[in-house]
Design a protein around this motif. Structure first.
Motif, PDB file in Angstrom:
ATOM      1  N   GLU A  77      40.770  40.568  34.878  1.00 56.87           N
ATOM      2  CA  GLU A  77      41.240  39.218  34.582  1.00 56.87           C
ATOM      3  C   GLU A  77      42.752  39.120  34.809  1.00 56.87           C
ATOM      4  N   PRO A  78      43.213  38.074  35.459  1.00 54.15           N
ATOM      5  CA  PRO A  78      44.656  37.922  35.671  1.00 54.15           C
ATOM      6  C   PRO A  78      45.345  37.265  34.465  1.00 54.15           C
ATOM      7  N   LEU A  79      46.513  37.747  34.150  1.00 49.55           N
ATOM      8  CA  LEU A  79      47.367  37.056  33.173  1.00 49.55           C
ATOM      9  C   LEU A  79      48.311  36.178  33.990  1.00 49.55           C
ATOM     10  N   ASP A  80      48.074  34.881  33.968  1.00 45.43           N
ATOM     11  CA  ASP A  80      48.869  33.976  34.802  1.00 45.43           C
ATOM     12  C   ASP A  80      49.508  32.888  33.942  1.00 45.43           C
ATOM     13  N   ASP A  81      50.149  31.951  34.625  1.00 51.39           N
ATOM     14  CA  ASP A  81      50.879  30.899  33.939  1.00 51.39           C
ATOM     15  C   ASP A  81      49.951  30.035  33.087  1.00 51.39           C
ATOM     16  N   TRP A  82      48.746  29.774  33.573  1.00 51.48           N
ATOM     17  CA  TRP A  82      47.811  28.938  32.822  1.00 51.48           C
ATOM     18  C   TRP A  82      47.405  29.611  31.517  1.00 51.48           C
ATOM     19  N   VAL A  83      47.191  30.923  31.547  1.00 49.76           N
ATOM     20  CA  VAL A  83      46.827  31.666  30.333  1.00 49.76           C
ATOM     21  C   VAL A  83      47.923  31.530  29.283  1.00 49.76           C
ATOM     22  N   LEU A  84      49.184  31.602  29.721  1.00 47.83           N
ATOM     23  CA  LEU A  84      50.289  31.477  28.768  1.00 47.83           C
ATOM     24  C   LEU A  84      50.431  30.045  28.258  1.00 47.83           C
TER      25      LEU A  84
END
Length: 280
Positions: A77-84
């Motif tokens: 799973e990517p940790l990206d801007d949307w997750v933050l």
């Protein structure tokens, strides 16, 4: 073809933290429902009154606040801007829910946000963000007035106190090292780790460390909690003497102790034999 099970990495990390913070000043809540439309925040670590502190904490968790909100992205799973963005939204909602009223919110200083990722978030770090490296695997990111602590598990230094991180790093050697080092505090921890190992195998990441290995290491790590008498009670007299010669056993007894239980006739007979040998 068997259906591939969905790996619930977030819950497993939460269960590890539930065990890790057992008996301390922190309480862990999993999958906190923060809205009418079901949206789950992965983990909350809440400082409670009483309880002891843990030192050292895993890298990046030092200086935790009263309310610590964690989002976690596993190896796929990517940790990206949307997750933050979602994490910030959870924080706003959570702060409103627990405060006395919308007009009397608990101070921002009581909250800390964490983005935890198994692998380096290339896309996020390539964007124009205000980012400060705190130490290997630990970064601070500023979004408006909020500070988000980013923890990259596959960059975290190899160390015993980082075992909880290494378990989720996706690196087989680190996972096995962590499993040997991690000292569980609750009875459920063996089930949690067994599920974790199964999940790695489902993801095609072989972990050779088994539950038998964990159980053996668990006993070794906790053996010091038992007194010698409690340990020896599990063994028969014959088992206790295995590996010792008769001379090594007798050296531990005084002459009186050695003769106790022998009759006078047996002692005299032995002395006669000993005298005969001396006269030869």
């Amino acid at each position: 073809m068997p259906t591939k099970q969905k790996t619930d990495w977030h819950r497993l990390l939460g269960l590890i933290f539930t065990d890790f913070f057992t008996g301390s000043a922190w309480n862990v809540e999993l999958e906190k429902d923060l809205s009418v439309k079901r949206q789950l925040l992965d983990i909350i670590i809440l400082r409670r009154d009483g309880g002891g502190l843990i030192d050292p904490l895993p890298d990046g968790l030092e200086g935790m606040k009263k309310h610590n909100l964690l989002t976690f992205k596993s190896i796929r799973e990517p940790l990206d801007d949307w997750v933050l963005k979602e994490l910030t939204g959870h924080y706003v909602n959570y702060r409103k829910q627990i405060s006395p009223s919308f007009n009397d919110l608990y101070p921002e200083e009581q909250f800390q946000l964490y983005g935890i990722t198994a692998r380096y978030p290339k896309k996020l770090f390539s964007q124009q963000v205000e980012l400060t490296k705190v130490q290997d695997g630990v970064y601070d990111m500023h979004r408006g007035s909020d500070n988000i602590r980013l923890i990259v598990l596959n960059e975290i230094p190899h160390a015993k106190h980082n075992a909880a991180w290494h378990l989720f790093s996706g690196i087989p050697g680190e996972v096995e090292f962590a499993a040997r080092q991690y000292r569980g505090k609750t009875q459920e921890i063996s089930t949690v780790l067994n599920t974790l190992f199964d999940n790695y195998n489902l993801e095609g990441i072989p972990v050779s460390y088994t539950m038998k290995d964990f159980q053996r290491d668990y006993v070794k790590n906790h053996l010091g909690l038992l007194s010698p008498d409690e340990v020896l009670d599990r063994y028969s007299p014959d088992d206790r003497l295995k590996g010792l010669s008769s001379d090594e056993v007798l050296d531990r007894f005084s002459p009186d102790d050695r003769l106790r239980g022998l009759s006078s006739e047996e002692i005299l007979l032995y002395l006669k034999k000993l005298g005969g040998k001396t006269g030869e």
